[in-house]
Write a protein that holds these residues in place. Structure first.
Motif, short mmCIF file in Angstrom:
data_model
loop_
_atom_site.label_atom_id
_atom_site.label_comp_id
_atom_site.label_asym_id
_atom_site.label_seq_id
_atom_site.Cartn_x
_atom_site.Cartn_y
_atom_site.Cartn_z
N ALA A 25 0.87 -1.37 -0.03
CA ALA A 25 -0.33 -0.31 0.07
C ALA A 25 0.59 1.08 0.48
N PRO A 26 0.92 2.51 -0.93
CA PRO A 26 1.63 3.42 -1.02
C PRO A 26 1.51 3.86 0.66
N GLY A 27 2.38 4.82 0.27
CA GLY A 27 2.60 5.84 1.59
C GLY A 27 2.38 7.36 1.34
N ALA A 28 2.79 8.28 1.99
CA ALA A 28 2.77 9.20 1.61
C ALA A 28 4.47 9.92 0.66
N GLY A 29 4.11 10.20 -0.55
CA GLY A 29 4.86 10.78 -1.52
C GLY A 29 5.18 9.15 -2.22
N GLN A 30 4.36 8.41 -2.29
CA GLN A 30 4.52 6.67 -2.71
C GLN A 30 3.58 6.67 -3.70
#
Length: 304
Positions: A25-30
């Protein structure tokens, strides 16, 4: 569940496995991408043996993903991401993933894939081509000068020869005799590797980009009167600094990715993908590079 090719501990090929993993799952900035292709590089198997990149700290979590360059389609975007949207075709350096069906990438290490660039070719750029680009740019030789490139038949070498030629340099490429025709097809003057290879170098050399390290690097240094024009991607900083040279300074931004892609699109750079493998045969792809006989680039293609 999605699949990924991983290593479960440090060791040889026996620690590799194709396994099912949780979808990241993408985090911040990803961004999360569905991988379409992944480049295979020597650093991949070296990391499996316990090798640490210069400056790398901390313990590795297992199972650990193989792969350091990917291309694919954005599936999800994390908080604060601007400039990328679901459905965009991109390429870059993965934070998580690699030889896998899904990968996480930081927006700092990603670029839009031009329409004229295939996923397979794009997946060769983030490590091999950008390393080549950074090294040739760091040497900063004027047009007409001569650069010698060791390991000229490998993935980085193939790109380095062509980028140097595009900058108007004369190129001398050192590789095995078996790769002579291949290296010459890139526009380099070939010098067969092996004992006494420096004696076979035609003419003088203004700069060296070393991709091998070890004794080859030390021997290459003897060809230079100005050791500041000795750059390596094949040896640690402390080794090359003793010889008067420097480690390639990697520019880990989207700028280098975009520049490399532009070179492919305008015809200055052919990634020379010589073999492709499906994800299910990722081990075979890695062996082709680990055995040291691969010409050009090996790429893993992930089925849609």
């Amino acid at each position: 569940m999605p699949k990924a090719y991983v290593f479960t501990r440090y060791g040889g090929p026996e620690v590799e496995a194709l396994v099912e993993v949780e979808r990241p799952a993408p985090g911040a900035g990803q961004v999360l991408i569905a991988v379409r292709a992944a480049g295979v590089n020597p650093v991949d198997w070296k990391l499996r043996t316990g090798y640490r990149r210069p400056g790398e700290r901390g313990e590795r979590d297992f199972p650990a993903y193989f792969g350091n360059e990917v291309a694919g389609v954005v599936e999800e975007v994390g908080e604060g991401v601007e400039g990328f949207a679901v459905g965009d075709e991109v390429f870059g350096r993965p934070v998580v993933g690699g030889y896998s069906e899904y990968a996480l990438l930081s927006v700092d290490l990603i670029a839009h894939k031009p329409a004229g660039l295939s996923f397979t070719d794009a997946a060769t750029l983030p490590v091999a081509a950008v390393t080549a680009y950074d090294g040739i740019r760091q040497l900063d030789l004027p047009a007409g000068a001569t650069v010698l490139i060791t390991g000229a038949g490998g993935g980085v070498g193939v790109a380095a020869v062509q980028i140097a030629r595009a900058r108007g340099l004369r190129v001398v490429g050192v590789s095995s005799e078996a790769k002579k025709a291949f290296v010459e097809s890139l526009g380099a003057e070939h010098v067969p590797s092996g004992p006494g290879w420096t004696e076979r170098v035609p003419g003088s050399v203004d700069g060296v980009y070393d991709l091998v390290g070890g004794e080859v690097l030390a021997e290459a240094a003897t060809l230079l009167t100005d050791r500041t024009k000795l750059v390596t991607a094949g040896a640690p900083p402390e080794v090359v600094e003793k010889l008067g040279g420097s480690r390639v300074a990697r520019v880990r931004t989207s700028e280098g990715l975009t520049a490399a892609a532009d070179l492919v699109v305008d015809g200055s750079l052919d990634p020379r993908v010589t073999r492709t493998f499906p994800l299910e045969r990722a081990g075979d792809a890695l062996r082709a590079v680990e055995d040291g006989h691969a010409r050009g680039k090996i790429v893993i293609e992930v089925a849609v």
